[in-house]
Design a protein around this motif. Sequence first.
Motif, PDB file in Angstrom:
ATOM      1  N   PHE A 234      -1.823  -7.354  -2.491  1.00  0.00           N
ATOM      2  CA  PHE A 234      -0.839  -8.181  -1.816  1.00  0.00           C
ATOM      3  C   PHE A 234      -0.315  -9.308  -2.695  1.00  0.00           C
ATOM      4  O   PHE A 234       0.836  -9.747  -2.536  1.00  0.00           O
ATOM      5  CB  PHE A 234      -1.406  -8.712  -0.497  1.00  0.00           C
ATOM      6  N   ASP A 237       2.259  -7.593  -4.613  1.00  0.00           N
ATOM      7  CA  ASP A 237       3.373  -7.288  -3.720  1.00  0.00           C
ATOM      8  C   ASP A 237       4.322  -8.474  -3.624  1.00  0.00           C
ATOM      9  O   ASP A 237       5.548  -8.318  -3.657  1.00  0.00           O
ATOM     10  CB  ASP A 237       2.816  -6.944  -2.334  1.00  0.00           C
ATOM     11  N   HIS A 381      -0.656 -14.410   3.835  1.00  0.00           N
ATOM     12  CA  HIS A 381      -0.707 -13.047   3.315  1.00  0.00           C
ATOM     13  C   HIS A 381      -0.852 -12.044   4.465  1.00  0.00           C
ATOM     14  O   HIS A 381      -1.365 -12.394   5.535  1.00  0.00           O
ATOM     15  CB  HIS A 381      -1.917 -12.903   2.387  1.00  0.00           C
TER      16      HIS A 381
END
Length: 564
Positions: A234, A237, A381
């Motif tokens: 993440f 990402d 997140h």
Amino acid sequence: MDVSSRMPIGDVSHVIGEVDQPLVEKTIPQVLYDTAKRFPNRDAAVFSMQGIRRTYQEFSDDVDRLAAGLITLGFQKNDRIGIWSPNRYEWLLTQFATARIGVILVNINPAYRTHELEYALNKVGCTGLITAPAFKTSDYAGMLVDLAPELKTSEPGELKSQRFPHLSTVICLGDDTPAGMIPFASVTGDPAALPPLDALDRNDPINIQFTSGTTGQPKGATLTHRNIVNNAWFVGDALVLSEQDRLCIPVPFYHCFGMVMGTLGSVLRGTAMIVPGEGFEAAATLKTVSDEKCTALYGVPTMFVNMLEHPNFASFDLSTLRTGIMAGAPCPIEVMRAVQTKMNMTEVTIAYGMTETSPVSFQSNVDDPTEKRVTSVGRIHPHVEVKIVDENGVPVPVGSQGELWTKGYSVMKGYWADDEKTADALDAEGWMHTGDLARMDEEGYVNITGRVKDMIVRGGENIYPREVEEFLYTHPAVSQVQVFGVPDQKFGEISCAWILKKPGATVDEAEIRAFCKEHIAYYKVPAHVRFVDEIPMTVTGKPQKFVMRDTMMEDLGLKELVTA
């Protein structure tokens, strides 16, 4: 992405990350295998100082040979191997080779001295240690022999030490291997002997990182494959990392910033890992970014300041940079703006977290408004839940200050062999009490406003006053001591020690600092030492560190720093 899932629930400071994208349910070895299969011929690792360059297939093969070699030496799943080394290719190999066979990697800070090393290895029962012979002023091999003189007369792999009852095998990097140690280059084996990839469980512990608090000795935060694989995913990402990117990693591997957000995050995406040197140097980092055409760069604010202020800054070509992360300490607004404009990092992000949460809980996105990226740590997140609470654990209204609690996949299993301290940090519902003070706005962006605990952050390194205080109490002249932080333009914060001497004792600042330098990491050595006649206390006997801090700031002519 469901934006509403990243906004506060009602009018209170409680937010849940989006869950549209599923969690990665793979182990670290499975991730590396998949990436090597997809991008076998792309650059995986470039270590400029060592002159090493590997493709993903070559890197994967090197990992398997080392993993098989560790099996040959007798290491088994759930054994603990410590690594005490600066950023080298061997560190990276060890990270993935230990994971390949389910051995738990124990990160040892390269700045540790004998006092801290002995505690860390014994706390988690390391049976193996992989060490560099030396780094900067630290003679690792010499310190090991000082602690365990039996090394000199032991057969390699058969150490029996009174100081280290669990440790049997010491593996040394480099060409000149001291007596009793095994050369790293000789640790190799047949990959056919490796267990199948599915022999490991994603919920198995795979990494122990030492962190601390106000209650004394460091604690071993225990992280699983699932913890750090998903956090790394993440983080990447948010940066929109891909196999086309080349990430420069000058931050230390021993910390989550380097080994989770950096190396593991790169492997998940097929991104090239570009490592300028064993430790951060501004010129080497700038040259590596320029030579290797890096697109992303990680660092703490102090690193970026040093690069921006380098006299030859303008001579380096940074035109390929687009993104990166600035984390580890509060980021001054003017530094963020200079990084965006002068270093071409228009998509730089800010991240916030802690070792116990793998580490990142909040991060800005590359397309967030500039104002949000310089005045907050971003938004939550995915798959993470956070609330900011009052002293009763009740979420505070949006815009109000409280303690930040977090929950979700990223929260550690606990502190190794320390149920009491685990229970202090994690409540029965799985909330991690971070000890950080924060405010959340109506869009879910969070500002970190201070700390419930009195941890000092010096240039990205965490200093825990109680740990330093307990060490200083071992000096024969010290009767009472309090350690606290004051602002510093270069490092963000530096530490001060107020000492009450024992009656009749004679000691000065130079002696105290020399005593510290011999036994604890350089960044923990107090920048200022003051001998006082009394320690300010409350009526209940608690030290008033805010009084000491205010007095010290006034005496030193310091002012609070303005940060994002």
